[in-house]
Write an enzyme that holds these catalytic residues in place. Structure first.
Site, PDB file in Angstrom:
ATOM      1  CG  ASP A  58      33.177  33.156  54.044  1.00  0.00           C
ATOM      2  OD1 ASP A  58      32.571  32.446  53.215  1.00  0.00           O
ATOM      3  OD2 ASP A  58      32.695  33.495  55.131  1.00  0.00           O
ATOM      4  CE1 TYR A  82      26.341  34.674  52.924  1.00  0.00           C
ATOM      5  CE2 TYR A  82      27.221  32.724  53.981  1.00  0.00           C
ATOM      6  CZ  TYR A  82      27.345  33.747  53.070  1.00  0.00           C
ATOM      7  OH  TYR A  82      28.464  33.841  52.304  1.00  0.00           O
ATOM      8  NE  ARG A 115      35.710  34.113  57.485  1.00  0.00           N
ATOM      9  CZ  ARG A 115      35.247  35.336  57.218  1.00  0.00           C
ATOM     10  NH1 ARG A 115      34.003  35.475  56.823  1.00  0.00           N
ATOM     11  NH2 ARG A 115      36.020  36.389  57.323  1.00  0.00           N
ATOM     12  N   PRO A 132      25.289  33.006  47.517  1.00  0.00           N
ATOM     13  CG  PRO A 132      25.837  34.611  49.124  1.00  0.00           C
ATOM     14  CD  PRO A 132      24.740  34.169  48.217  1.00  0.00           C
TER      15      PRO A 132
HETATM   16  P1  FAD Z   1      34.918  40.347  42.025  1.00  0.00           P
HETATM   17  O1  FAD Z   1      35.429  39.741  43.260  1.00  0.00           O
HETATM   18  O2  FAD Z   1      33.680  41.137  42.097  1.00  0.00           O
HETATM   19  O3  FAD Z   1      36.092  41.228  41.445  1.00  0.00           O
HETATM   20  C1  FAD Z   1      35.903  42.151  40.415  1.00  0.00           C
HETATM   21  C2  FAD Z   1      37.012  43.173  40.454  1.00  0.00           C
HETATM   22  O4  FAD Z   1      36.894  43.994  39.312  1.00  0.00           O
HETATM   23  C3  FAD Z   1      36.937  44.096  41.659  1.00  0.00           C
HETATM   24  O5  FAD Z   1      38.193  44.183  42.259  1.00  0.00           O
HETATM   25  C4  FAD Z   1      36.471  45.437  41.076  1.00  0.00           C
HETATM   26  O6  FAD Z   1      37.001  46.546  41.744  1.00  0.00           O
HETATM   27  C5  FAD Z   1      37.003  45.354  39.682  1.00  0.00           C
HETATM   28  N1  FAD Z   1      36.252  46.137  38.711  1.00  0.00           N
HETATM   29  C6  FAD Z   1      34.917  46.199  38.570  1.00  0.00           C
HETATM   30  N2  FAD Z   1      34.605  46.982  37.536  1.00  0.00           N
HETATM   31  C7  FAD Z   1      35.767  47.424  37.027  1.00  0.00           C
HETATM   32  C8  FAD Z   1      36.081  48.277  35.957  1.00  0.00           C
HETATM   33  N3  FAD Z   1      35.142  48.821  35.188  1.00  0.00           N
HETATM   34  N4  FAD Z   1      37.379  48.532  35.720  1.00  0.00           N
HETATM   35  C9  FAD Z   1      38.359  48.004  36.484  1.00  0.00           C
HETATM   36  N5  FAD Z   1      38.097  47.181  37.510  1.00  0.00           N
HETATM   37  C10 FAD Z   1      36.817  46.894  37.776  1.00  0.00           C
HETATM   38  N6  FAD Z   1      30.302  35.492  47.942  1.00  0.00           N
HETATM   39  C11 FAD Z   1      30.098  34.593  48.900  1.00  0.00           C
HETATM   40  O7  FAD Z   1      30.367  33.403  48.672  1.00  0.00           O
HETATM   41  N7  FAD Z   1      29.626  34.975  50.119  1.00  0.00           N
HETATM   42  C12 FAD Z   1      29.329  36.262  50.407  1.00  0.00           C
HETATM   43  O8  FAD Z   1      28.859  36.593  51.483  1.00  0.00           O
HETATM   44  C13 FAD Z   1      29.548  37.231  49.432  1.00  0.00           C
HETATM   45  N8  FAD Z   1      29.311  38.512  49.681  1.00  0.00           N
HETATM   46  C14 FAD Z   1      29.594  39.441  48.737  1.00  0.00           C
HETATM   47  C15 FAD Z   1      29.410  40.769  49.045  1.00  0.00           C
HETATM   48  C16 FAD Z   1      29.724  41.758  48.127  1.00  0.00           C
HETATM   49  C17 FAD Z   1      29.520  43.192  48.494  1.00  0.00           C
HETATM   50  C18 FAD Z   1      30.236  41.377  46.854  1.00  0.00           C
HETATM   51  C19 FAD Z   1      30.596  42.419  45.853  1.00  0.00           C
HETATM   52  C20 FAD Z   1      30.397  40.041  46.560  1.00  0.00           C
HETATM   53  C21 FAD Z   1      30.086  39.055  47.494  1.00  0.00           C
HETATM   54  N9  FAD Z   1      30.251  37.701  47.221  1.00  0.00           N
HETATM   55  C22 FAD Z   1      30.042  36.791  48.187  1.00  0.00           C
HETATM   56  C23 FAD Z   1      30.605  37.220  45.897  1.00  0.00           C
HETATM   57  C24 FAD Z   1      32.054  36.941  45.749  1.00  0.00           C
HETATM   58  O9  FAD Z   1      32.793  37.983  46.307  1.00  0.00           O
HETATM   59  C25 FAD Z   1      32.276  36.776  44.257  1.00  0.00           C
HETATM   60  O10 FAD Z   1      31.585  35.637  43.792  1.00  0.00           O
HETATM   61  C26 FAD Z   1      33.719  36.645  43.869  1.00  0.00           C
HETATM   62  O11 FAD Z   1      34.472  37.647  44.434  1.00  0.00           O
HETATM   63  C27 FAD Z   1      33.790  36.705  42.355  1.00  0.00           C
HETATM   64  O12 FAD Z   1      35.065  36.961  41.927  1.00  0.00           O
HETATM   65  P2  FAD Z   1      35.346  37.827  40.644  1.00  0.00           P
HETATM   66  O13 FAD Z   1      36.818  37.948  40.568  1.00  0.00           O
HETATM   67  O14 FAD Z   1      34.623  37.265  39.500  1.00  0.00           O
HETATM   68  O15 FAD Z   1      34.670  39.248  40.900  1.00  0.00           O
END
Ligand code: FAD
Length: 611
Positions: A50, A253, A245, A332
């Site tokens: 966020d 946290y 927020r 995070p």
């Molecule tokens: P992600 O946001 O994880 O996106 C990955 C995408 O790929 C998702 O949409 C998923 O559905 C898709 N995907 C996965 N595997 C496949 C596949 N095999 N085929 C097709 N699609 C696939 N960060 C914070 O700063 N504070 C927080 O409190 C926090 N809490 C979090 C809680 C959770 C449950 C999660 C999962 C993450 C959290 N994060 C938090 C981390 C933050 O969300 C990530 O750092 C950020 O979203 C990373 O972006 P990304 O695009 O690399 O990956």
């Protein structure tokens, strides 16, 4: 009979989180043939990351909507154990201690809303996320000729419709709704458990920590005075961070005990052991003597163990790249996850565009791993120190080994350039040449261009230079011409303009202004500047001719030359990469150095000039 669709695409993106969406948006805007898929049937509704850093607000066309929808965090407060039991305020400081931030605050908004900004903009460009679609195999050609040919499609990915448990899959040909995509390039932006990373046997270096944290989003009812500031609280009952927020919401946290939520057998977090009510109970103990009422509902919550890992490689044969959480995971609390992930693909997208357009050599893509892996390693080592101090017990008279406020505050300050994103510094490489730093002493090569207001020569309108440097896949040349109204300098400026255009022409198969944009900045007085002459000489639009003067109110602008460390009598040429970072500085009198820079990674389409 099986029905297998086959298609070709320039860039296939697997995963539509912040990293994937940033990539898809940037590529779609550049007119690249891009496809983005996700296994989830819907986008994120609540929770997850966020925090948006000042540096991220500055870039990527996000600012307007982010500022409208998000909450601004200007102040940070620190609480520690008090002599009378409970906690007490130790200090309040500005949240972003990076003086050169254009937006000196963080914006907080839930991940789904941030993703929506990209999704809406992508839709206007005709690109939608294909979901739910799950990849089942990925193969990269071994054929060297094919790999060298940018127009070939050497990566083959097969998918099936829906989100499936891969173990239970029937062979692809037997599956009714399957699809094969042949891609020139693939970006694996599929999160921390990345299928792309695992399937291509890219390993993660580093380890899981023993820190367990709970996160809960809610609208609080409390008498705690700093609930609308970012807060770091160290108490004898654990630590907590508050992130104010959008609307009236707040994220907490909360540190949990080592084994509170861990399943003894698997070692994984067991969410059935702890819920939001238990998190709130832990919060109440940490916040004593302040009180927290139980809200009617919780917006979102989760529990996690912090892992601190970086992938050993970010790419395979320069055809498949991984980005975001797929290549680095960390705690995070420093607000890095989403920012680092978006910055990964911001770094990659312009390079892919330049290669696909035939402007740059494919070797340019190697700078992605070089720049972003180093950044990820720095991020993890920062996170180690930060998470350790944050999760550590506070120092008290009985526990002198604990973390003092001074220790914690020092890290907070030291790393402010890092947590704000302002301090990102790319090391020398093909695209970052720091040989002539002395010609623009304060515009650090490898860092993003400092914000500065100049005034348009034609209509006196003040403009922020960063707004003239959009990530549109073109290199920008900011030419500090000196005093253009000085008769003795005019000839030199004319020669300079001709030389620059001669140098750029061989790299411009589609015309100079398709690949480069030139922004001349004069330090002459407004009344003396002939903007039409400068725009003709440099081949730029009239609105790009700037002067280093204040606006009509005298309140904005001025001192640009000195803020960037450029001598008006000398001048300088600043090369800004398409991602807004300073790539090189060329001396005014030595334009051929520009050619030496571009020849390192761009393709030559007409003979090079003799200089
Ligand atoms: P992600 O946001 O994880 O996106 C990955 C995408 O790929 C998702 O949409 C998923 O559905 C898709 N995907 C996965 N595997 C496949 C596949 N095999 N085929 C097709 N699609 C696939 N960060 C914070 O700063 N504070 C927080 O409190 C926090 N809490 C979090 C809680 C959770 C449950 C999660 C999962 C993450 C959290 N994060 C938090 C981390 C933050 O969300 C990530 O750092 C950020 O979203 C990373 O972006 P990304 O695009 O690399 O990956």
């Amino acid at each position: 009979t099986s029905l297998i669709k086959e298609s070709n695409v320039d860039v296939l993106i697997i995963g539509a989180g912040p990293a994937g969406l940033m990539a898809a948006h940037a590529l779609a805007k550049s007119g690249v043939n891009v496809r983005i898929v996700d296994q989830r049937p819907d986008k994120v509704a609540a929770g997850q990351a966020d925090g948006i850093q000042p540096r991220t607000i500055e870039s990527y066309d996000l600012a307007e909507r982010l500022l409208r929808e998000g909450n601004q965090v200007h102040m940070a407060a620190f609480y520690n154990p008090s002599a009378s039991g409970g906690i007490a305020l130790t200090d309040r400081v500005r949240d972003v201690a990076a003086p050169s931030a254009r937006f000196p605050f963080e914006v907080t908004l839930h991940q789904g809303a941030i993703e929506a900004i990209f999704l809406d903009s992508m839709e206007s460009l005709g690109v939608k996320v294909c979901r739910p679609l799950t990849p089942t195999s990925i193969q990269v050609s071994e054929n060297d000729d094919q790999l060298k040919d940018v127009n070939s499609h050497p990566v083959r990915v097969s998918f099936i419709l829906g989100r499936v448990v891969l173990r239970n899959l029937s062979p692809l040909d037997d599956h009714e709704e399957s699809e094969i995509v042949h891609a020139k390039f693939v970006i694996g932006a599929d999160g921390a458990h990345s299928w792309v990373r695992k399937t291509l046997s890219l390993t993660l270096d580093g380890e899981q920590t023993t820190y367990i944290w709970g996160v809960v989003d809610m609208t609080p009812d409390t008498d705690f005075p700093d609930i609308r500031n970012r807060c770091a609280i160290h108490s004898n009952n654990g630590s907590c961070m508050i992130i104010p927020r959008e609307d009236d919401k707040v994220r907490l946290y909360v540190q949990l005990g080592d084994r509170d939520a861990v399943d003894e057998e698997s070692g994984r977090v067991d969410k059935s052991k702890i819920g939001p009510h238990e998190l709130l109970d832990a919060t109440r103990k940490i916040f004593y003597p302040y009180t927290f009422k139980t809200p009617e509902s919780f917006d979102w919550w989760t529990i996690y163990i912090i892992g601190q890992r970086v992938a050993s490689k970010f790419s395979v044969k320069d055809r498949v790249f991984i980005a975001g959480d797929a290549c680095h995971t960390h705690s995070p609390k420093a607000g890095q996850g989403m920012n680092a992930s978006m910055n990964d693909t911001h770094n990659l997208a312009w390079k892919l565009t330049q290669v696909l357009r035939g402007w740059a050599d494919i070797s340019l893509l190697q700078t992605y791993e070089l720049e972003r892996r180093k950044y990820a390693q720095d991020l993890i080592s920062f996170d180690r120190q930060f998470a350790k101090l944050f999760s550590g017990k506070p120092r008290t008279e009985e526990y002198m080994d604990g973390v003092s406020h001074e220790d914690f505050f020092k890290i907070f300050q030291t790393f402010s350039g890092f947590t704000s994103g302002i301090g990102i510094h790319y090391a020398p490489s093909l695209i970052t040449d720091s040989s002539y730093q002395a010609h623009a002493k304060k515009l650090i090569i490898g860092q993003r261009v400092l914000p500065q207001i100049f005034v348009r020569a034609a209509d006196s309108r003040p403009v922020e230079i960063q707004d003239l440097l959009p990530a549109d896949s073109r290199f920008k040349l900011i030419v500090f011409v000196g005093n253009s109204s000085d008769a003795t300098r005019r000839d030199r400026i004319r020669r300079l303009a001709e030389d620059i255009r001669d140098v750029l022409r061989p790299y411009s198969p589609d015309g100079i202004s398709a690949v480069f944009e030139i922004i001349p900045i004069s330090c002459a007085k407004k009344a003396d500047v002939r903007y039409n002459d400068l725009s003709k000489l440099f081949g730029c639009h009239w609105s790009k001719v700037l002067i280093d003067d204040t606006d009509v109110s005298g309140k904005q602008g001025g001192d640009g030359y000195s803020n960037y460390g450029v001598e008006p009598l000398v001048g300088a040429i600043i090369v800004v990469r398409p991602d807004g970072y300073v790539g090189m500085v060329a001396p005014f009198e030595n334009v051929k150095e520009l050619g030496a820079y571009f020849v390192g990674f761009m393709k030559v389409s007409t003979p090079l000039p003799n200089m």
